[in-house]
Motif scaffolding. Structure first.
Motif, short mmCIF file in Angstrom:
data_model
loop_
_atom_site.label_atom_id
_atom_site.label_comp_id
_atom_site.label_asym_id
_atom_site.label_seq_id
_atom_site.Cartn_x
_atom_site.Cartn_y
_atom_site.Cartn_z
N LEU A 120 -62.37 -122.25 60.97
CA LEU A 120 -61.12 -122.04 61.69
C LEU A 120 -60.11 -123.15 61.37
O LEU A 120 -60.46 -124.33 61.38
CB LEU A 120 -61.43 -122.01 63.19
N ASN A 121 -58.89 -122.75 61.05
CA ASN A 121 -57.76 -123.66 60.93
C ASN A 121 -58.05 -124.89 60.07
O ASN A 121 -57.91 -126.03 60.52
CB ASN A 121 -57.30 -124.09 62.33
N GLY A 170 -55.83 -119.86 58.04
CA GLY A 170 -55.20 -118.80 58.83
C GLY A 170 -54.01 -118.14 58.15
O GLY A 170 -53.44 -117.18 58.69
N THR A 198 -61.23 -116.95 59.67
CA THR A 198 -61.68 -117.84 60.76
C THR A 198 -62.91 -118.63 60.34
O THR A 198 -63.59 -119.21 61.17
CB THR A 198 -62.00 -117.02 62.01
N HIS A 199 -63.26 -118.58 59.03
CA HIS A 199 -64.46 -119.28 58.54
C HIS A 199 -64.05 -120.33 57.49
O HIS A 199 -63.91 -119.97 56.33
CB HIS A 199 -65.43 -118.29 57.90
#
Lengths: 241, 139
Positions: free
Chosen positions: A135-136, A168, A132-133
């Motif tokens: 996110l997306n 992700g 998530t670092h």
């Protein structure tokens, strides 16, 4: 598993003497192309849960035996008659602080590579957890071979492969390192050093751990490893009896 | 063999058949002395029995098979005889003490794969060619 059921005994069997048994074992080992019986180190109890490399190799074995029965061929497998897996012996990180670029380095002991074999393919496999670092976002993961290390400046690197994926994504990431094989076949005694970089789409270096890439500290079934596919470049010479 | 055959009463003796007799023509698939014709037989190589399961991961053993049986004239189609084997069998009928019968041997072999640990605990998968008999024939 076995290749088919063991047939029932239909005739009386003679027990081999110790010497006959040793001679027979030596003959079979010679046919299998082994100088002697391998003696793997017994694993400590904590390390007996299945490791990533043996699990992958067992899948490959089943694919190879299915292929013998006319099943679908696997990538690289058709041309190979020897596949070796290597677990990385040393792992180094440059992820401390905000020093860039970040990287992760993996070293492999290549001393067991047999002579007279040609490399048809080589892969580095590393497990990626969803991250998530950031996110997306899109991540570029590149792999280099460490050709020469220097004490006073950055190591000389040789580009091997680049993969692009989403932060992700989860699963095994396969990087093609076949281009490194020419050099390592010439230098069996040297460890193979592989360096992995992660960049975001806007060109910022990222800690591979933050990107979800697992190293030696991961559970055994998700530790990174290397697989090399060989093909005998000539028929093996049988040792004189 | 081209001479016309004469009908003769069989001798009531224990003599062995004449070497020029063509054995097997009226036989029921067996050789002249009741031996089986050349064919594939079961042979299992057990890595377990060799005490190797501490380093061989798979398989525990494999069916290697072997070829055995008689290559006696006439060599029918199931015996996969080579032309040379047919001629050798004919010459054997003429000169059994000089020329032996053709040999029952593998005509088709296939590979087997073995997954094992080496001494450095690396896992190795090796395909060994020509390890399993697929078919036998008279050579």
């Amino acid at each position: 598993g076995g290749h088919g059921p063991r047939p029932p005994h239909t005739c009386p069997q003679r027990r081999l003497g110790a010497r006959e048994r040793r001679d027979m074992q030596r003959e079979i080992l010679a046919v299998l192309g082994l100088p002697g019986r391998p003696r793997p180190r017994a694993q400590p109890a904590a390390a007996r849960q299945p490791a990533s490399a043996p699990l992958f190799m067992l899948d490959l074995y089943h694919a190879m035996t299915d292929d013998d029965d006319g099943g679908p061929p696997q990538a690289h497998l058709g041309r190979a008659d020897l596949v070796m897996s290597f677990v990385n012996m040393v792992e180094r990180d440059r992820t401390l602080g905000y020093q860039e670029p970040h990287w992760k380095e993996f070293h492999f002991d290549l001393t067991q590579i047999p002579a007279g074999e040609a490399v048809t393919a080589a892969e580095f496999r590393i497990y990626k957890e969803p991250s998530t670092h950031p996110l997306n976002t899109t991540l570029h993961i590149s792999m280099f071979e460490v050709v020469q290390e220097h004490s006073n400046r950055e190591s000389d690197l040789f580009f091997l492969d680049l993969q692009t994926l989403r932060s992700g994504d989860e699963g095994w990431l396969v990087l093609d390192i076949t281009a490194a094989s020419d050099r390592w076949l010439l230098n069996h005694h040297k460890d193979l050093g592989l360096r992995l970089y992660v960049e975001t789409a806007d060109g910022h270096s990222m800690d591979p751990g933050l990107a979800g890439l697992l190293g030696r500290q991961a559970p055994r079934s998700r530790q990174p490893f290397m697989v090399t596919f060989f093909r005998a470049s000539q028929s093996p010479v049988r040792a004189p009896r | 063999a081209a001479r016309p055959l004469k009908r003769r009463q069989p001798k009531k003796t224990n003599e062995l058949p004449h070497p020029n007799k063509l054995p097997g023509i009226f036989d029921d698939g067996h050789g002249s002395r009741g031996r089986e014709v050349c064919r594939r037989h079961e042979l299992y190589v057990s890595f377990r029995d060799l005490g190797w399961l501490d380093w061989v991961i798979a398989p525990q053993g494999y069916s290697a098979y072997y070829c055995e049986g008689e290559c006696a004239f006439p060599l029918d189609s199931c015996m996969n005889a080579t032309n040379h084997a047919i001629l050798q069998s004919l010459v054997h009928l003429m000169k059994p003490d000089v020329v032996p019968k053709a040999c029952c041997a593998p005509t088709k072999l296939s590979a087997t794969s073995v997954l094992y640990y080496d001494s450095s605990n690396n896992v190795i998968l090796r395909k060994h060619r020509n390890m399993v008999v697929k078919a036998c024939g008279c050579h």
